[in-house]
Design an enzyme around this catalytic site. Structure first.
Site, mmCIF file in Angstrom:
data_model
loop_
_atom_site.group_PDB
_atom_site.id
_atom_site.type_symbol
_atom_site.label_atom_id
_atom_site.label_comp_id
_atom_site.label_asym_id
_atom_site.label_seq_id
_atom_site.Cartn_x
_atom_site.Cartn_y
_atom_site.Cartn_z
ATOM 1 N N CYS A 78 -7.950 -0.644 0.871
ATOM 2 C CA CYS A 78 -7.165 -0.950 1.922
ATOM 3 C C CYS A 78 -6.697 -2.369 1.530
ATOM 4 O O CYS A 78 -7.700 -3.349 1.880
ATOM 5 C CB CYS A 78 -7.966 -0.891 3.234
ATOM 6 S SG CYS A 78 -6.950 -1.368 4.724
ATOM 7 N N CYS A 88 0.716 -1.323 0.054
ATOM 8 C CA CYS A 88 0.001 -0.015 -0.044
ATOM 9 C C CYS A 88 0.814 1.154 0.048
ATOM 10 O O CYS A 88 1.766 1.401 0.822
ATOM 11 C CB CYS A 88 -0.914 -0.141 1.064
ATOM 12 S SG CYS A 88 -2.042 1.391 1.324
ATOM 13 N N GLU A 142 -19.689 -11.077 31.399
ATOM 14 C CA GLU A 142 -19.417 -9.840 30.522
ATOM 15 C C GLU A 142 -20.201 -8.413 30.957
ATOM 16 O O GLU A 142 -21.207 -8.614 31.325
ATOM 17 C CB GLU A 142 -19.863 -10.500 29.039
ATOM 18 C CG GLU A 142 -20.071 -9.597 27.970
ATOM 19 C CD GLU A 142 -18.786 -8.986 27.696
ATOM 20 O OE1 GLU A 142 -18.694 -7.795 27.403
ATOM 21 O OE2 GLU A 142 -17.920 -9.588 27.701
ATOM 22 N N CYS A 161 -0.787 6.882 6.506
ATOM 23 C CA CYS A 161 -1.876 5.894 7.222
ATOM 24 C C CYS A 161 -0.952 5.261 8.344
ATOM 25 O O CYS A 161 0.035 4.797 8.289
ATOM 26 C CB CYS A 161 -2.385 5.070 6.276
ATOM 27 S SG CYS A 161 -3.641 3.823 7.182
ATOM 28 N N TYR A 192 -14.917 -11.994 30.930
ATOM 29 C CA TYR A 192 -14.963 -11.448 29.655
ATOM 30 C C TYR A 192 -15.457 -12.262 28.417
ATOM 31 O O TYR A 192 -14.962 -12.226 27.471
ATOM 32 C CB TYR A 192 -13.604 -10.802 29.371
ATOM 33 C CG TYR A 192 -12.937 -10.095 30.326
ATOM 34 C CD1 TYR A 192 -13.209 -8.734 30.792
ATOM 35 C CD2 TYR A 192 -11.940 -10.977 31.406
ATOM 36 C CE1 TYR A 192 -12.575 -8.264 31.985
ATOM 37 C CE2 TYR A 192 -11.339 -10.188 32.402
ATOM 38 C CZ TYR A 192 -11.584 -9.034 32.761
ATOM 39 O OH TYR A 192 -10.931 -8.415 33.787
ATOM 40 N N GLN A 212 -13.841 -11.323 16.850
ATOM 41 C CA GLN A 212 -12.255 -11.418 16.357
ATOM 42 C C GLN A 212 -12.328 -10.820 14.765
ATOM 43 O O GLN A 212 -13.097 -11.269 14.087
ATOM 44 C CB GLN A 212 -11.699 -12.992 16.313
ATOM 45 C CG GLN A 212 -11.580 -13.449 17.901
ATOM 46 C CD GLN A 212 -10.385 -12.745 18.549
ATOM 47 O OE1 GLN A 212 -9.296 -12.232 17.889
ATOM 48 N NE2 GLN A 212 -10.479 -12.783 19.697
ATOM 49 N N ASP A 227 -10.520 -13.425 28.811
ATOM 50 C CA ASP A 227 -10.055 -12.860 27.423
ATOM 51 C C ASP A 227 -10.335 -11.449 27.845
ATOM 52 O O ASP A 227 -11.255 -10.547 27.595
ATOM 53 C CB ASP A 227 -10.842 -13.257 26.275
ATOM 54 C CG ASP A 227 -10.310 -12.714 24.952
ATOM 55 O OD1 ASP A 227 -9.588 -11.867 25.141
ATOM 56 O OD2 ASP A 227 -11.225 -12.881 23.944
ATOM 57 N N CYS A 257 -4.559 -9.851 23.980
ATOM 58 C CA CYS A 257 -4.164 -9.267 22.700
ATOM 59 C C CYS A 257 -3.167 -8.162 22.797
ATOM 60 O O CYS A 257 -2.805 -7.385 21.836
ATOM 61 C CB CYS A 257 -5.574 -8.315 22.147
ATOM 62 S SG CYS A 257 -6.298 -7.208 23.249
ATOM 63 N N CYS A 289 -1.039 0.265 9.463
ATOM 64 C CA CYS A 289 -0.284 -0.751 9.356
ATOM 65 C C CYS A 289 1.437 -0.324 9.772
ATOM 66 O O CYS A 289 1.674 0.763 9.956
ATOM 67 C CB CYS A 289 0.169 -1.449 7.948
ATOM 68 S SG CYS A 289 -1.402 -2.039 7.162
#
Length: 403
Positions: A165, A80, A290, A88, A266, A237, A333, A360, A91
């Site tokens: 994108c 890109c 949750e 941008c 979670y 996800q 999570d 994450c 990424c």
């Protein structure tokens, strides 16, 4: 090299730098004149000219590599043209080969574990099916002053309009990018498991937020042997293969006994709760906690055939104070900031045989692992998945057991 600006700031200076190790956040570390420089668009071992983009005079500054004088063998041309200095910020690693990206992420995970948890661990980041492009199924865009949809520049509010994108699901962004929107509006684009695109516009008018569902609204997803109908812009996800990969891995490590009591913290819409429920059977019980009321509604509807799953809506740390049972297994999570001391303490007070932690953010994971270690739980297994190719993000899975 240009002269320093007033008050000693390096902002705007161009530095010739030997690029060192990768650091958490999508950049590499260099040092010059007694200062640390975090360099984007570079790779370890390169010699670059880097322009300083941020200097708050705190012992470090940030810079973009604007010219490569000696390239790494792992460098490639970004797919890109907007994955470049000053453009941008979506990424971080398009200039690196996919295998090299995974090795960089593995180094970051290992370094965070070593620095924050005192753990020495060899890490491998596993690729997910589908390759490094066309995977991003959920995107939040923003409209610039002319109403064009785009993404923000790195560490900036400036909007970079997009024509497309390459990491997003093909054709999912066409409608959002071809239209004009109220300047400043945020646009949520979701491509679901049935190949349908969902688009919502979020605007602020006179200090009040408004949302308008432009297209779609209920997403269909497929994972863990089930079809899921969930709010299109709720949690799921981002990578189309991630939910299945994580559900499988969680099930392998949970190994819940028939009739056991287990927790899913979670829980989102109940992806892991469904796996645990199949393991414990109707004689067991799954506590799914949750905080999102929409996710709880989705979870109850999707798992209505599993009476062993009982839902508790609320913040995990508050709900667990009222729970009086000893779980065999705990799956959690948490959000990017991690679980934190209060949640970890509540978990270990239940004395589970196994804790399966989905993370994450490797720094948050490492901090929580250190807290678990203080309560006698050690890291038994670790896996990592490249669920966000071309970016610095990575998904980790940790199995903890009491010593």
């Amino acid at each position: 090299m240009s002269a320093t600006t007033s008050q000693g700031s390096w902002l705007g200076r161009t530095l010739e730098l030997e690029v060192g190790a990768v650091a958490h956040g999508g950049h590499c570390v260099s040092r010059t004149d007694g200062r640390v420089v975090f360099v984007r668009h570079a790779l370890p071992g390169e010699l670059v000219l880097a322009e300083v983009t941020e200097d708050r005079q705190r012992g470090f500054c940030r810079a973009d590599a604007v010219r490569v004088l000696r390239a790494s063998p792992h460098r490639v041309e970004p797919v890109c043209p907007l994955a470049a200095p000053g453009l941008c910020g979506g990424c971080d690693w398009q200039h690196a080969k996919p295998q090299a990206q995974r090795e960089l992420k593995a180094q970051v995970i290992a370094e965070q574990l070593r620095r924050l948890a005192g753990l020495e661990r060899n890490v491998e980041v596993e690729a997910l099916p589908g390759g490094p492009l066309g995977w991003r199924s959920r995107v939040r865009l923003v409209a610039d002053d002319e109403g064009r949809a785009g993404l923000r520049a790195h560490r900036s509010h400036r909007v970079i309009p997009l024509a497309g994108c390459p990491i997003s699901v093909p054709e999912a962004m066409e409608e959002a990018l071809s239209a004009r929107w109220r300047p400043g509006s945020e646009l949520e684009v979701t491509s679901d498991g049935a190949g349908r695109t969902h688009l919502r516009e979020l605007t602020t008018v006179r200090g009040k937020g408004k949302s308008r569902q432009v297209k779609g609204g209920v997403a269909v997803q497929h994972a863990a042997g089930r079809d899921w109908r969930i709010a299109a812009h709720g949690f799921w996800q981002v990578h189309p293969a991630a939910a299945e990969a994580l559900a499988t891995a969680v099930g392998e490590w949970a190994r819940s006994s028939r009739g056991a009591r287990v927790w899913d913290l979670y829980a989102g819409a109940g992806l892991f709760a469904s796996v645990l429920a199949d393991q414990v059977g109707t004689a067991g019980g799954v506590l799914a906690v949750e905080s999102s009321s929409q996710a709880v509604r989705d979870g109850r509807a999707n798992l209505a055939d599993l009476p062993q799953v009982r839902w508790q809506a609320g913040r995990v740390e508050q709900v667990l104070r009222q729970v009086d049972e000893r779980p065999e297994v705990v799956v959690l999570d948490p959000p990017r900031k991690g679980a934190g001391n209060a949640v970890v303490t509540s978990i270990v007070e239940g004395n589970p045989e196994r804790v399966v932690y989905v993370a994450c953010d490797p720094a948050a994971l490492a901090r929580d692992l250190a807290t678990f270690a203080g309560h006698g739980y050690h890291l038994a297994e670790l896996r990592a998945f490249d669920a966000f190719p071309m970016t610095h993000h990575v998904e980790c899975l940790a199995l903890l057991q009491p010593l």
